[in-house]
Design an enzyme around this catalytic site. Structure first.
Site, PDB file in Angstrom:
ATOM      1  N   GLU A 176      24.972  21.094  17.226  1.00 59.23           N
ATOM      2  CA  GLU A 176      24.786  19.769  17.857  1.00 59.23           C
ATOM      3  C   GLU A 176      25.175  19.743  19.338  1.00 59.23           C
ATOM      4  OE1 GLU A 176      26.771  16.972  15.267  1.00 59.23           O
ATOM      5  OE2 GLU A 176      25.708  17.738  13.517  1.00 59.23           O
ATOM      6  N   GLU A 232      20.750  21.064   6.193  1.00 59.59           N
ATOM      7  CA  GLU A 232      21.654  20.016   5.679  1.00 59.59           C
ATOM      8  C   GLU A 232      20.842  18.878   5.064  1.00 59.59           C
ATOM      9  OE1 GLU A 232      24.559  18.789   8.632  1.00 59.59           O
ATOM     10  OE2 GLU A 232      24.804  20.834   9.369  1.00 59.59           O
TER      11      GLU A 232
HETATM   12  O1  G3I Z   1      40.826  16.877   5.532  1.00 62.13           O
HETATM   13  C1  G3I Z   1      41.102  15.477   5.533  1.00 62.13           C
HETATM   14  C2  G3I Z   1      42.116  15.163   4.476  1.00 62.13           C
HETATM   15  O2  G3I Z   1      43.328  15.812   4.801  1.00 62.13           O
HETATM   16  C3  G3I Z   1      42.287  13.652   4.404  1.00 62.13           C
HETATM   17  O3  G3I Z   1      43.153  13.345   3.358  1.00 62.13           O
HETATM   18  C4  G3I Z   1      40.960  12.960   4.166  1.00 62.13           C
HETATM   19  C5  G3I Z   1      41.081  11.457   4.151  1.00 62.13           C
HETATM   20  O4  G3I Z   1      39.957  10.837   4.709  1.00 62.13           O
HETATM   21  O5  G3I Z   1      40.083  13.326   5.195  1.00 62.13           O
HETATM   22  C6  G3I Z   1      39.834  14.713   5.223  1.00 62.13           C
HETATM   23  O6  G3I Z   1      38.922  14.991   6.230  1.00 62.13           O
HETATM   24  C7  G3I Z   1      37.562  14.555   6.037  1.00 62.13           C
HETATM   25  C8  G3I Z   1      36.684  15.792   5.981  1.00 62.13           C
HETATM   26  O7  G3I Z   1      35.321  15.410   5.975  1.00 62.13           O
HETATM   27  C9  G3I Z   1      36.953  16.650   4.746  1.00 62.13           C
HETATM   28  O8  G3I Z   1      36.730  15.920   3.593  1.00 62.13           O
HETATM   29  C10 G3I Z   1      37.195  13.679   7.224  1.00 62.13           C
HETATM   30  O9  G3I Z   1      37.908  12.454   7.140  1.00 62.13           O
HETATM   31  C11 G3I Z   1      35.705  13.405   7.211  1.00 62.13           C
HETATM   32  O10 G3I Z   1      35.340  12.728   8.419  1.00 62.13           O
HETATM   33  C12 G3I Z   1      34.953  14.712   7.138  1.00 62.13           C
HETATM   34  O11 G3I Z   1      33.563  14.432   7.106  1.00 62.13           O
HETATM   35  C13 G3I Z   1      32.706  15.546   7.271  1.00 62.13           C
HETATM   36  C14 G3I Z   1      31.930  15.410   8.575  1.00 62.13           C
HETATM   37  O12 G3I Z   1      31.006  16.491   8.688  1.00 62.13           O
HETATM   38  C15 G3I Z   1      32.838  15.415   9.796  1.00 62.13           C
HETATM   39  O13 G3I Z   1      32.129  14.969  10.884  1.00 62.13           O
HETATM   40  C16 G3I Z   1      31.730  15.564   6.102  1.00 62.13           C
HETATM   41  O14 G3I Z   1      32.448  15.835   4.893  1.00 62.13           O
HETATM   42  C17 G3I Z   1      30.667  16.639   6.319  1.00 62.13           C
HETATM   43  O15 G3I Z   1      29.660  16.482   5.364  1.00 62.13           O
HETATM   44  C18 G3I Z   1      30.030  16.445   7.696  1.00 62.13           C
HETATM   45  O16 G3I Z   1      29.086  17.455   7.884  1.00 62.13           O
HETATM   46  C19 G3I Z   1      28.347  17.402   9.102  1.00 62.13           C
HETATM   47  C20 G3I Z   1      28.011  18.827   9.463  1.00 62.13           C
HETATM   48  O17 G3I Z   1      29.162  19.600   9.538  1.00 62.13           O
HETATM   49  C21 G3I Z   1      27.233  18.891  10.788  1.00 62.13           C
HETATM   50  N1  G3I Z   1      26.075  18.027  10.738  1.00 62.13           N
HETATM   51  C22 G3I Z   1      26.321  16.650  10.348  1.00 62.13           C
HETATM   52  C23 G3I Z   1      27.050  16.615   8.982  1.00 62.13           C
HETATM   53  C24 G3I Z   1      27.216  15.189   8.538  1.00 62.13           C
HETATM   54  O18 G3I Z   1      28.083  14.497   9.405  1.00 62.13           O
END
Ligand code: G3I
Length: 340
Positions: free
Chosen positions: A148, A254
């Site tokens: 990105e 994705e």
């Molecule tokens: O690790 C913490 C954990 O310690 C905490 O307890 C929990 C509470 O909310 O959050 C956890 O982190 C989360 C993480 O995913 C792991 O589950 C974050 O809040 C959350 O924002 C994060 O979201 C991920 C996102 O990328 C981050 O921007 C999504 O799961 C994941 O599907 C998403 O994937 C991205 C690709 O990497 C790139 N392209 C877009 C795609 C969708 O956004």
């Protein structure tokens, strides 16, 4: 009017039900069919594990290969969770597509707040990339090296890498990754590549330019976070063709298909939209099947069940974008893929 109502209410259920214990998605297609996975869920959630065991032959780590997890403190790498996924893939014969080395999200605090000259930033980026790529050498098939880096208008995204290293950060990231493992396949990954022509053209022009300088870039990941009604099928076909005709391997990296992009109240999935979603999934798979085999890196679905999709929490709306429902039961989109 009466005729129309009758037609709508009597229209046959377009998709037969199916049984994932005997019908297998990965066997239906000649290219890798992958899924984004998390090691914790694989360990603790039997239906999730069962679906991944049987239906998919490629895995992308949804989160745990990102810098915030791999290098939580400067110089301290934590491989524990990532290595569990590596082991799972080895034991179960799954290909591992690694995601992602350089992005502007999911960075550890220290990295985001790193202080230093452009040279120090470059060294810090190099050290992260090379330590990580070397650790997984021989265990992963491919890497999303840069994720990105472009805005929808085709300009470079103002992120910390651009700010501190300059535009050359992208080619440097690819060079560093290649130095650390000369056999692993290297991808550039981004969203809206089908929907935003300017963005796609800018990415292709940029990658062609760095390739002409001798930088190795093997392929492009079109993320494909799309909707049941957008982008149109013609735009998707065109983008797919455009990428492989430019001599890049193509990963639909994705894939998920929203049925509620407008964010209306939808506490239960709307069945007409589930049908449109199924048609869209089938269109994407069928179109991808026409890509010459040498350019097919595969299609990866971004999660197993609707309950685990990133979309509802990220956008704050009800949505049902994946192939299995929150009870891990197959949706029309899944069954429909088996009969393509
Ligand atoms: O690790 C913490 C954990 O310690 C905490 O307890 C929990 C509470 O909310 O959050 C956890 O982190 C989360 C993480 O995913 C792991 O589950 C974050 O809040 C959350 O924002 C994060 O979201 C991920 C996102 O990328 C981050 O921007 C999504 O799961 C994941 O599907 C998403 O994937 C991205 C690709 O990497 C790139 N392209 C877009 C795609 C969708 O956004």
């Amino acid at each position: 009017m009466i005729t129309l109502l009758l037609f709508l209410s009597c229209s046959p259920e377009p998709f037969s039900s199916c049984d994932p214990s005997t019908q297998v998605l990965q066997d239906e297609f000649p290219f890798p069919v992958g899924v984004a996975a998390n090691p914790l869920a694989l360990e603790t959630n039997p239906p999730y594990q069962e679906i991944i065991n049987t239906q998919f032959n490629s895995i992308t780590p949804e989160n745990i290969f990102k810098p915030v997890y791999l290098q939580p403190e400067e110089g301290r790498f934590d491989w524990t969770e990532a290595d569990k996924l590596v082991d799972y893939c080895e034991v179960n014969g799954k290909r591992l597509h690694a995601h992602t080395l350089i992005w502007y999200q999911q960075l550890p605090y220290w990295m985001e707040n790193f202080q230093g000259s452009p040279e120090a930033w470059e060294q810090m980026m190099k050290s992260h990339i090379q330590t990580v790529v070397r650790h997984f050498k021989g265990k992963v098939t491919s890497w999303d090296v840069v994720n990105e880096a472009f805005e929808d208008d085709g300009s470079l995204r103002e992120n910390i890498w651009l700010q501190h290293i300059g535009e050359s950060y992208i080619e440097k990231a690819f060079r560093f990754a290649h130095e650390a493992d000369s056999t692993v396949l290297l991808f550039y990954n981004d969203y809206s590549i089908a929907g935003k022509r300017k963005k796609r053209n800018a990415i292709l022009a940029f990658l062609n330019e760095i390739r002409a300088k001798g930088v190795r870039v093997d392929g492009i990941g079109m993320q494909m976070h799309i909707g049941y009604n957008y982008p149109g099928n013609a735009a998707i076909s065109k983008a797919i063709t455009n990428i492989w005709e430019n001599d890049f391997l193509l990963h639909l990296s994705e894939l998920d298909i929203s049925i509620n992009p407008g964010g209306r109240d939808m506490p239960e999935p709307d069945s007409a939209r589930l049908a449109r979603q199924a048609e869209k999934y089938a269109f994407v798979f069928n179109t991808y099947q026409e890509v010459p085999a040498d350019f097919q890196h595969g299609i990866t679905i971004w999660g197993v069940s609707d309950a685990q999709s990133w979309i509802p929490s990220f956008f704050g709306r009800d949505d049902y974008p994946l192939l299995f429902n929150e009870d891990f039961l197959p949706k029309p989109a899944f069954c429909n893929l088996l009969i393509q």
